[in-house]
Design an enzyme around this catalytic site. Structure first.
Site, PDB file in Angstrom:
ATOM      1  N   LYS A  13      23.113  17.042 -47.822  1.00 46.26           N
ATOM      2  CA  LYS A  13      23.758  16.624 -46.564  1.00 46.26           C
ATOM      3  C   LYS A  13      24.999  15.778 -46.849  1.00 46.26           C
ATOM      4  O   LYS A  13      26.063  16.029 -46.308  1.00 46.26           O
ATOM      5  CB  LYS A  13      22.776  15.799 -45.702  1.00 46.26           C
ATOM      6  CG  LYS A  13      21.494  16.531 -45.346  1.00 46.26           C
ATOM      7  CD  LYS A  13      20.591  15.704 -44.451  1.00 46.26           C
ATOM      8  CE  LYS A  13      20.012  14.450 -45.103  1.00 46.26           C
ATOM      9  NZ  LYS A  13      19.112  14.721 -46.251  1.00 46.26           N
ATOM     10  N   ARG A  85      16.829  11.363 -36.913  1.00 45.43           N
ATOM     11  CA  ARG A  85      15.786  11.554 -37.905  1.00 45.43           C
ATOM     12  C   ARG A  85      14.429  11.826 -37.255  1.00 45.43           C
ATOM     13  O   ARG A  85      13.462  12.082 -37.937  1.00 45.43           O
ATOM     14  CB  ARG A  85      15.689  10.259 -38.681  1.00 45.43           C
ATOM     15  CG  ARG A  85      15.240  10.389 -40.063  1.00 45.43           C
ATOM     16  CD  ARG A  85      16.408  10.520 -40.962  1.00 45.43           C
ATOM     17  NE  ARG A  85      16.023  10.356 -42.336  1.00 45.43           N
ATOM     18  CZ  ARG A  85      16.884  10.209 -43.317  1.00 45.43           C
ATOM     19  NH1 ARG A  85      18.162  10.199 -43.080  1.00 45.43           N
ATOM     20  NH2 ARG A  85      16.469  10.097 -44.541  1.00 45.43           N
ATOM     21  N   ARG A 119      20.521  12.809 -59.679  1.00 50.11           N
ATOM     22  CA  ARG A 119      21.610  12.329 -58.825  1.00 50.11           C
ATOM     23  C   ARG A 119      22.112  10.973 -59.314  1.00 50.11           C
ATOM     24  O   ARG A 119      21.333  10.124 -59.735  1.00 50.11           O
ATOM     25  CB  ARG A 119      21.137  12.181 -57.382  1.00 50.11           C
ATOM     26  CG  ARG A 119      22.151  11.386 -56.546  1.00 50.11           C
ATOM     27  CD  ARG A 119      21.965  11.477 -55.083  1.00 50.11           C
ATOM     28  NE  ARG A 119      20.693  10.956 -54.634  1.00 50.11           N
ATOM     29  CZ  ARG A 119      20.263  11.079 -53.381  1.00 50.11           C
ATOM     30  NH1 ARG A 119      20.999  11.731 -52.499  1.00 50.11           N
ATOM     31  NH2 ARG A 119      19.105  10.596 -53.033  1.00 50.11           N
ATOM     32  N   ARG A 152      19.695   5.715 -57.328  1.00 46.08           N
ATOM     33  CA  ARG A 152      19.110   5.062 -56.159  1.00 46.08           C
ATOM     34  C   ARG A 152      17.649   4.690 -56.403  1.00 46.08           C
ATOM     35  O   ARG A 152      16.909   5.424 -57.030  1.00 46.08           O
ATOM     36  CB  ARG A 152      19.198   5.994 -54.945  1.00 46.08           C
ATOM     37  CG  ARG A 152      20.462   5.786 -54.161  1.00 46.08           C
ATOM     38  CD  ARG A 152      20.721   6.804 -53.109  1.00 46.08           C
ATOM     39  NE  ARG A 152      19.600   7.093 -52.215  1.00 46.08           N
ATOM     40  CZ  ARG A 152      19.663   7.949 -51.207  1.00 46.08           C
ATOM     41  NH1 ARG A 152      20.802   8.591 -50.976  1.00 46.08           N
ATOM     42  NH2 ARG A 152      18.624   8.180 -50.450  1.00 46.08           N
ATOM     43  N   ARG A 163       9.263  10.550 -48.948  1.00 46.15           N
ATOM     44  CA  ARG A 163      10.408  10.908 -48.093  1.00 46.15           C
ATOM     45  C   ARG A 163      10.270  12.338 -47.583  1.00 46.15           C
ATOM     46  O   ARG A 163      10.578  12.638 -46.436  1.00 46.15           O
ATOM     47  CB  ARG A 163      11.717  10.735 -48.867  1.00 46.15           C
ATOM     48  CG  ARG A 163      12.097   9.260 -49.039  1.00 46.15           C
ATOM     49  CD  ARG A 163      13.065   9.053 -50.187  1.00 46.15           C
ATOM     50  NE  ARG A 163      14.339   9.689 -49.980  1.00 46.15           N
ATOM     51  CZ  ARG A 163      15.178  10.002 -50.970  1.00 46.15           C
ATOM     52  NH1 ARG A 163      14.863   9.728 -52.234  1.00 46.15           N
ATOM     53  NH2 ARG A 163      16.325  10.574 -50.705  1.00 46.15           N
TER      54      ARG A 163
HETATM   55  P1  AP5 Z   1      23.000  14.753 -51.626  1.00 43.34           P
HETATM   56  O1  AP5 Z   1      24.244  15.319 -51.024  1.00 43.34           O
HETATM   57  O2  AP5 Z   1      23.018  13.336 -52.075  1.00 43.34           O
HETATM   58  O3  AP5 Z   1      21.738  15.062 -50.669  1.00 43.34           O
HETATM   59  P2  AP5 Z   1      21.314  14.407 -49.301  1.00 43.34           P
HETATM   60  O4  AP5 Z   1      20.734  15.485 -48.466  1.00 43.34           O
HETATM   61  O5  AP5 Z   1      22.441  13.611 -48.713  1.00 43.34           O
HETATM   62  O6  AP5 Z   1      20.145  13.477 -49.831  1.00 43.34           O
HETATM   63  P3  AP5 Z   1      19.691  12.014 -49.473  1.00 43.34           P
HETATM   64  O7  AP5 Z   1      18.652  11.662 -50.508  1.00 43.34           O
HETATM   65  O8  AP5 Z   1      20.869  11.066 -49.364  1.00 43.34           O
HETATM   66  O9  AP5 Z   1      19.042  12.197 -48.098  1.00 43.34           O
HETATM   67  P4  AP5 Z   1      17.992  11.340 -47.426  1.00 43.34           P
HETATM   68  O10 AP5 Z   1      18.060  11.886 -46.057  1.00 43.34           O
HETATM   69  O11 AP5 Z   1      16.669  11.292 -48.062  1.00 43.34           O
HETATM   70  O12 AP5 Z   1      18.545   9.840 -47.648  1.00 43.34           O
HETATM   71  P5  AP5 Z   1      19.409   8.851 -46.746  1.00 43.34           P
HETATM   72  O13 AP5 Z   1      20.360   8.158 -47.618  1.00 43.34           O
HETATM   73  O14 AP5 Z   1      19.894   9.524 -45.515  1.00 43.34           O
HETATM   74  O15 AP5 Z   1      22.597  15.703 -52.865  1.00 43.34           O
HETATM   75  C1  AP5 Z   1      21.510  15.376 -53.705  1.00 43.34           C
HETATM   76  C2  AP5 Z   1      21.846  15.676 -55.175  1.00 43.34           C
HETATM   77  O16 AP5 Z   1      22.006  17.085 -55.348  1.00 43.34           O
HETATM   78  C3  AP5 Z   1      23.193  15.072 -55.651  1.00 43.34           C
HETATM   79  O17 AP5 Z   1      23.043  14.736 -56.991  1.00 43.34           O
HETATM   80  C4  AP5 Z   1      24.206  16.219 -55.474  1.00 43.34           C
HETATM   81  O18 AP5 Z   1      25.283  16.114 -56.382  1.00 43.34           O
HETATM   82  C5  AP5 Z   1      23.329  17.427 -55.780  1.00 43.34           C
HETATM   83  N1  AP5 Z   1      23.685  18.627 -55.012  1.00 43.34           N
HETATM   84  C6  AP5 Z   1      24.048  18.693 -53.702  1.00 43.34           C
HETATM   85  N2  AP5 Z   1      24.244  19.983 -53.337  1.00 43.34           N
HETATM   86  C7  AP5 Z   1      23.948  20.734 -54.437  1.00 43.34           C
HETATM   87  C8  AP5 Z   1      23.959  22.148 -54.699  1.00 43.34           C
HETATM   88  N3  AP5 Z   1      24.280  23.020 -53.737  1.00 43.34           N
HETATM   89  N4  AP5 Z   1      23.620  22.566 -55.936  1.00 43.34           N
HETATM   90  C9  AP5 Z   1      23.281  21.667 -56.924  1.00 43.34           C
HETATM   91  N5  AP5 Z   1      23.261  20.319 -56.740  1.00 43.34           N
HETATM   92  C10 AP5 Z   1      23.595  19.863 -55.511  1.00 43.34           C
HETATM   93  O19 AP5 Z   1      18.249   7.820 -46.255  1.00 43.34           O
HETATM   94  C11 AP5 Z   1      17.670   6.914 -47.149  1.00 43.34           C
HETATM   95  C12 AP5 Z   1      16.661   6.041 -46.402  1.00 43.34           C
HETATM   96  O20 AP5 Z   1      17.342   5.290 -45.368  1.00 43.34           O
HETATM   97  C13 AP5 Z   1      15.542   6.791 -45.646  1.00 43.34           C
HETATM   98  O21 AP5 Z   1      14.464   7.119 -46.490  1.00 43.34           O
HETATM   99  C14 AP5 Z   1      15.181   5.769 -44.557  1.00 43.34           C
HETATM  100  O22 AP5 Z   1      14.372   4.736 -45.067  1.00 43.34           O
HETATM  101  C15 AP5 Z   1      16.533   5.186 -44.188  1.00 43.34           C
HETATM  102  N6  AP5 Z   1      17.187   5.924 -43.099  1.00 43.34           N
HETATM  103  C16 AP5 Z   1      18.339   6.655 -43.168  1.00 43.34           C
HETATM  104  N7  AP5 Z   1      18.632   7.188 -41.973  1.00 43.34           N
HETATM  105  C17 AP5 Z   1      17.667   6.805 -41.124  1.00 43.34           C
HETATM  106  C18 AP5 Z   1      17.402   7.062 -39.745  1.00 43.34           C
HETATM  107  N8  AP5 Z   1      18.215   7.819 -39.001  1.00 43.34           N
HETATM  108  N9  AP5 Z   1      16.270   6.533 -39.189  1.00 43.34           N
HETATM  109  C19 AP5 Z   1      15.446   5.758 -39.915  1.00 43.34           C
HETATM  110  N10 AP5 Z   1      15.628   5.479 -41.229  1.00 43.34           N
HETATM  111  C20 AP5 Z   1      16.728   5.991 -41.832  1.00 43.34           C
END
Ligand code: AP5
Length: 208
Positions: A13, A85, A119, A152, A163
């Site tokens: 994402k 979410r 990552r 992270r 997660r």
């Molecule tokens: P990346 O682009 O980083 O993936 P992502 O989907 O953004 O993953 P996240 O782990 O950031 O998502 P998440 O939703 O769990 O975490 P968030 O920070 O939102 O890609 C991942 C890896 O793969 C990278 O190394 C990239 O280079 C590689 N990659 C990407 N595409 C690829 C491809 N096509 N091929 C190969 N490699 C590839 O949330 C973290 C925490 O915050 C949550 O757990 C929660 O506690 C809190 N939080 C966040 N938002 C909310 C909300 N709305 N409500 C409540 N709590 C929340």
């Protein structure tokens, strides 16, 4: 244009949202990045959010909705990454503004584990790398701002599992909410970063 990118942890994402920001000029609003910044700064919000983030649980809705209301009101065109979410957040967003498209990145669990374990993220400009598929030019250093990359806290296997569990239970059901509105588009998130980006641009009517 107002876009939501949905998908499991590690689906890509943030990677795709960052490319949409660079190429289409949409403001990338990532709840995860905003929250991690609040934790780093030690703000009240950061202190309250930290324990949920460390364990892979969702931060309470009232905190998130208030935070996102403020952010969203600043921009006309944006891509939301990590929000909404759950159904409550989707309904709150519905009251804030009109959303044009919701892109659901579909990626199997085994791919997610490999992506998250390798990552690396930039603490300064939030750019995301993968040591195998999208490595920085210089070992562990951000190409754009020169900061030292980090892994992270929530990218540990047991937290990743939590997660994923939270995603299946809380977030996946909102796909139905957007399908019924006729704005949900599924995109295969297992392809290369460039192929996925091209598919997304096609869906948005910005294809090559
Ligand atoms: P990346 O682009 O980083 O993936 P992502 O989907 O953004 O993953 P996240 O782990 O950031 O998502 P998440 O939703 O769990 O975490 P968030 O920070 O939102 O890609 C991942 C890896 O793969 C990278 O190394 C990239 O280079 C590689 N990659 C990407 N595409 C690829 C491809 N096509 N091929 C190969 N490699 C590839 O949330 C973290 C925490 O915050 C949550 O757990 C929660 O506690 C809190 N939080 C966040 N938002 C909310 C909300 N709305 N409500 C409540 N709590 C929340």
């Amino acid at each position: 244009m107002r876009i939501v990118v949905l998908g499991p942890p590690g689906a890509g994402k943030g990677t795709q949202a960052e490319m949409l920001e660079r190429e289409l000029g949409l403001k990338h609003l990532s709840t995860g990045d905003i929250l991690r910044e609040e934790v780093r700064k030690g703000t009240e919000l950061g202190k309250r959010a930290e324990k949920y983030m460390k364990s892979g649980e969702l931060v309470p809705d009232d905190l998130i909705v208030e935070m996102m209301e403020k952010e969203i009101s600043k921009y006309d065109n944006f891509v939301l990454d990590g929000f909404p979410r759950n159904l409550k957040q989707a309904e709150a967003l519905d009251k804030m503004c009109r959303i044009d498209k919701v892109i659901l990145l579909e990626v199997p669990d085994e791919v997610i584990l490999e992506r998250l374990s390798l990552r690396r993220s930039c603490p300064k400009c939030n750019r995301v790398y993968h040591l195998k598929y999208n490595p920085p030019k210089e070992n562990e250093i951000c190409d754009y701002c020169g900061a030292k990359l980090y892994q992270r806290d929530d990218d540990k296997e047991e937290v990743i599992k939590k997660r994923l569990e939270v995603y299946r239970k809380e977030t996946e059901p909102i796909a139905k909410f957007y399908r019924e509105k006729g704005i949900l588009v599924k995109v295969n998130g297992s392809k290369s970063i460039e192929e996925i980006f091209s598919d997304i641009k096609g869906v948005l009517g910005n294809g090559d």
